[in-house]
Design a protein around this motif. Structure first.
Motif, PDB file in Angstrom:
ATOM      1  N   LYS A   1       2.114 -33.561  20.051  1.00  0.00           N
ATOM      2  CA  LYS A   1       2.874 -33.323  21.344  1.00  0.00           C
ATOM      3  C   LYS A   1       3.799 -34.740  21.708  1.00  0.00           C
ATOM      4  N   THR A   2       3.822 -35.711  20.782  1.00  0.00           N
ATOM      5  CA  THR A   2       4.193 -36.965  21.074  1.00  0.00           C
ATOM      6  C   THR A   2       5.630 -37.334  20.563  1.00  0.00           C
ATOM      7  N   LEU A   3       6.364 -37.957  21.554  1.00  0.00           N
ATOM      8  CA  LEU A   3       7.808 -38.217  20.956  1.00  0.00           C
ATOM      9  C   LEU A   3       7.966 -39.688  20.605  1.00  0.00           C
ATOM     10  N   PHE A   4       8.375 -39.811  19.464  1.00  0.00           N
ATOM     11  CA  PHE A   4       8.582 -41.492  19.096  1.00  0.00           C
ATOM     12  C   PHE A   4      10.070 -41.441  19.151  1.00  0.00           C
ATOM     13  N   LYS A   5      10.630 -42.875  19.346  1.00  0.00           N
ATOM     14  CA  LYS A   5      11.880 -43.190  19.021  1.00  0.00           C
ATOM     15  C   LYS A   5      11.807 -44.514  18.275  1.00  0.00           C
ATOM     16  N   VAL A   6      12.270 -44.485  17.249  1.00  0.00           N
ATOM     17  CA  VAL A   6      12.125 -45.637  16.297  1.00  0.00           C
ATOM     18  C   VAL A   6      13.605 -45.901  15.538  1.00  0.00           C
ATOM     19  N   HIS A   7      13.574 -47.101  14.969  1.00  0.00           N
ATOM     20  CA  HIS A   7      14.723 -47.510  14.130  1.00  0.00           C
ATOM     21  C   HIS A   7      14.683 -46.849  12.794  1.00  0.00           C
ATOM     22  N   SER A   8      15.492 -45.875  12.370  1.00  0.00           N
ATOM     23  CA  SER A   8      15.446 -45.336  11.221  1.00  0.00           C
ATOM     24  C   SER A   8      15.303 -46.301   9.830  1.00  0.00           C
ATOM     25  N   HIS A   9      16.253 -47.504  10.268  1.00  0.00           N
ATOM     26  CA  HIS A   9      16.484 -48.373   9.065  1.00  0.00           C
ATOM     27  C   HIS A   9      15.011 -48.767   8.441  1.00  0.00           C
ATOM     28  N   PHE A  10      14.191 -48.946   9.110  1.00  0.00           N
ATOM     29  CA  PHE A  10      12.707 -49.524   8.735  1.00  0.00           C
ATOM     30  C   PHE A  10      12.115 -48.332   7.810  1.00  0.00           C
ATOM     31  N   LEU A  11      12.210 -47.084   8.140  1.00  0.00           N
ATOM     32  CA  LEU A  11      11.583 -46.015   7.430  1.00  0.00           C
ATOM     33  C   LEU A  11      12.640 -45.696   6.146  1.00  0.00           C
ATOM     34  N   THR A  12      13.745 -45.526   6.223  1.00  0.00           N
ATOM     35  CA  THR A  12      14.610 -45.164   5.190  1.00  0.00           C
ATOM     36  C   THR A  12      14.590 -46.282   4.266  1.00  0.00           C
ATOM     37  N   ARG A  13      14.282 -47.508   4.451  1.00  0.00           N
ATOM     38  CA  ARG A  13      14.436 -48.758   3.679  1.00  0.00           C
ATOM     39  C   ARG A  13      13.010 -48.576   2.736  1.00  0.00           C
ATOM     40  N   GLU A  14      12.076 -48.314   3.167  1.00  0.00           N
ATOM     41  CA  GLU A  14      10.702 -48.130   2.712  1.00  0.00           C
ATOM     42  C   GLU A  14      10.498 -46.960   1.799  1.00  0.00           C
ATOM     43  N   SER A  15      10.826 -45.764   2.219  1.00  0.00           N
ATOM     44  CA  SER A  15      10.504 -44.531   1.727  1.00  0.00           C
ATOM     45  C   SER A  15      11.642 -43.717   1.438  1.00  0.00           C
ATOM     46  N   ALA A  16      11.931 -43.239  -0.072  1.00  0.00           N
ATOM     47  CA  ALA A  16      12.848 -42.496  -0.371  1.00  0.00           C
ATOM     48  C   ALA A  16      12.667 -41.179   0.334  1.00  0.00           C
ATOM     49  N   LYS A  17      11.533 -40.657   0.404  1.00  0.00           N
ATOM     50  CA  LYS A  17      11.447 -39.416   1.148  1.00  0.00           C
ATOM     51  C   LYS A  17      11.852 -39.400   2.741  1.00  0.00           C
ATOM     52  N   PHE A  18      11.656 -40.478   3.527  1.00  0.00           N
ATOM     53  CA  PHE A  18      12.349 -40.502   4.883  1.00  0.00           C
ATOM     54  C   PHE A  18      13.880 -40.648   4.588  1.00  0.00           C
ATOM     55  N   GLU A  19      14.348 -41.271   3.700  1.00  0.00           N
ATOM     56  CA  GLU A  19      15.668 -41.649   3.524  1.00  0.00           C
ATOM     57  C   GLU A  19      16.506 -40.440   3.218  1.00  0.00           C
ATOM     58  N   ASP A  20      15.820 -39.456   2.310  1.00  0.00           N
ATOM     59  CA  ASP A  20      16.359 -37.933   2.067  1.00  0.00           C
ATOM     60  C   ASP A  20      16.370 -37.322   3.447  1.00  0.00           C
ATOM     61  N   GLU A  21      15.394 -37.248   4.332  1.00  0.00           N
ATOM     62  CA  GLU A  21      15.255 -36.480   5.199  1.00  0.00           C
ATOM     63  C   GLU A  21      16.279 -37.003   6.328  1.00  0.00           C
ATOM     64  N   VAL A  22      16.436 -38.071   6.428  1.00  0.00           N
ATOM     65  CA  VAL A  22      17.511 -38.649   7.344  1.00  0.00           C
ATOM     66  C   VAL A  22      18.743 -38.406   7.046  1.00  0.00           C
ATOM     67  N   ASN A  23      19.213 -38.545   5.767  1.00  0.00           N
ATOM     68  CA  ASN A  23      20.527 -38.071   5.136  1.00  0.00           C
ATOM     69  C   ASN A  23      20.822 -36.792   5.601  1.00  0.00           C
ATOM     70  N   GLN A  24      19.938 -35.809   5.348  1.00  0.00           N
ATOM     71  CA  GLN A  24      20.160 -34.334   5.721  1.00  0.00           C
ATOM     72  C   GLN A  24      20.677 -34.021   6.889  1.00  0.00           C
ATOM     73  N   LEU A  25      20.180 -34.935   7.944  1.00  0.00           N
ATOM     74  CA  LEU A  25      20.622 -34.654   9.320  1.00  0.00           C
ATOM     75  C   LEU A  25      22.125 -34.934   9.619  1.00  0.00           C
ATOM     76  N   GLU A  26      22.250 -33.849  10.436  1.00  0.00           N
ATOM     77  CA  GLU A  26      23.819 -33.876  10.707  1.00  0.00           C
ATOM     78  C   GLU A  26      24.062 -34.701  11.901  1.00  0.00           C
ATOM     79  N   VAL A  27      25.060 -35.808  11.599  1.00  0.00           N
ATOM     80  CA  VAL A  27      25.175 -36.636  12.559  1.00  0.00           C
ATOM     81  C   VAL A  27      26.907 -36.415  13.036  1.00  0.00           C
ATOM     82  N   SER A  28      27.069 -35.468  14.171  1.00  0.00           N
ATOM     83  CA  SER A  28      28.298 -35.147  14.715  1.00  0.00           C
ATOM     84  C   SER A  28      28.660 -35.639  16.084  1.00  0.00           C
ATOM     85  N   THR A  29      29.947 -35.555  16.404  1.00  0.00           N
ATOM     86  CA  THR A  29      30.167 -35.999  17.663  1.00  0.00           C
ATOM     87  C   THR A  29      30.392 -34.691  18.553  1.00  0.00           C
ATOM     88  N   THR A  30      30.452 -35.086  19.794  1.00  0.00           N
ATOM     89  CA  THR A  30      30.701 -33.977  20.982  1.00  0.00           C
ATOM     90  C   THR A  30      32.211 -34.439  21.317  1.00  0.00           C
TER      91      THR A  30
END
Length: 288
Positions: free
Chosen positions: A31-60
């Motif tokens: 039930k906890t929300l973290f807000k962190v820099h994706s750079h650290f996680l994607t740099r060190e973990s291929a699993k996190f990198e794949d997960e972040v890359n799959q996120l859709e980054v669109s604009t309103t």
């Protein structure tokens, strides 16, 4: 680990330390929300990198700001454990001084998400002299680390002058304890094939020795009568058996020829050799 949207944020509690407003990645654990820099996680973990890359980054169309990137961790991941992992990327006072329990949790997270550099950091920290060999081995085995990390630790415990303590055995578990104790027995054996036969002079010490060990493990059990093990009797039990044997021999004197034809007699159902040695042993690997 799944992608998610910001819907339901109002039901989550912001982490008091790792909710960084300038960061770009929301991570939900329990039930906890973290807000962190994706750079650290994607740099060190291929699993996190794949997960972040799959996120859709669109604009309103309104303000053309990017849609927040959100990852919801599996429900089995505790927020407190993810917090400990983040402490590696956001160290306080540039120090990695942590208790063993924290490094154990961080190592488990690093292995789970393939943070290889974090994994190596945990191994280095857990390999310090302040961490016992048994504790280190138990942690490494629990995380299925490669044998190059564990074989030396097995060797140290096998070569140690003292056997494992009960606490160490409970920590290591059945398999590791069996490997260590079997190797120790073989290394200290003077017999062929790794056997270490007990001399007749020492058989009377089995009962008292067992009671001493039981006293260490379970004081209640130690006070109960001791049953002879592998044909071994302590002095009091042997004396009682001798008295019973004499009575039995008087009764069956006329029928003893068949039982003594090969140089052995029987007393209370136990095979006794011509030299008085108890021959009733548990069979092990086809040998007596």
């Amino acid at each position: 680990m799944t992608s998610s949207s910001t819907t339901g944020f109002q039901n989550l509690q912001h982490h008091d330390k790792y909710f960084i407003h300038s960061a770009d990645l929301y991570v939900i654990a329990e039930k906890t929300l973290f807000k962190v820099h994706s750079h650290f996680l994607t740099r060190e973990s291929a699993k996190f990198e794949d997960e972040v890359n799959q996120l859709e980054v669109s604009t309103t169309s309104a303000d053309r700001s990017p849609t927040p990137k959100v990852i919801a961790l599996h429900e089995s991941v505790k927020a407190a454990h993810f917090e400990k992992l983040l402490s590696v990327f956001y160290p306080e006072k540039y120090s990695y001084e942590k208790p063993v329990e924290d490094w154990e949790v961080i190592l488990a997270q690093a292995v789970k998400w393939s943070f290889n550099e974090v994994k190596e950091l945990c191994i280095r920290e857990l390999s310090k002299d302040t961490v016992s060999v048994a504790t280190r081995l138990a942690i490494f085995e629990a995380n299925n680390l490669e044998s190059r990390y564990t074989r030396t630790l097995y060797g140290l415990l096998c070569a140690d002058d003292l056997p494992l303590t009960l606490a160490e055995m409970e920590k290591l578990g059945l398999k590791a304890t069996y490997i260590i104790m079997t190797a120790r027995e073989r290394l200290r054996s003077s017999g062929e094939g790794g056997r270490s036969p007990l001399s007749p002079e020492r058989r009377s010490d089995v009962g008292p020795t067992l009671r001493s060990v039981f006293q260490t493990v379970d004081p209640v059990t130690a006070t109960s009568p001791t049953t002879p093990t592998n044909g071994a009797m302590d002095k009091n039990t042997a004396a009682n058996a001798q008295g019973s044997s004499s009575t039995g021999q008087n009764v069956n004197k006329g029928n003893s020829a068949g039982g003594t034809s090969n140089g052995n007699a029987t007393a209370n159902g136990r095979a006794i050799g011509s030299n008085g040695e108890d021959k009733t042993h548990r069979k092990r690997n086809g040998n007596i």
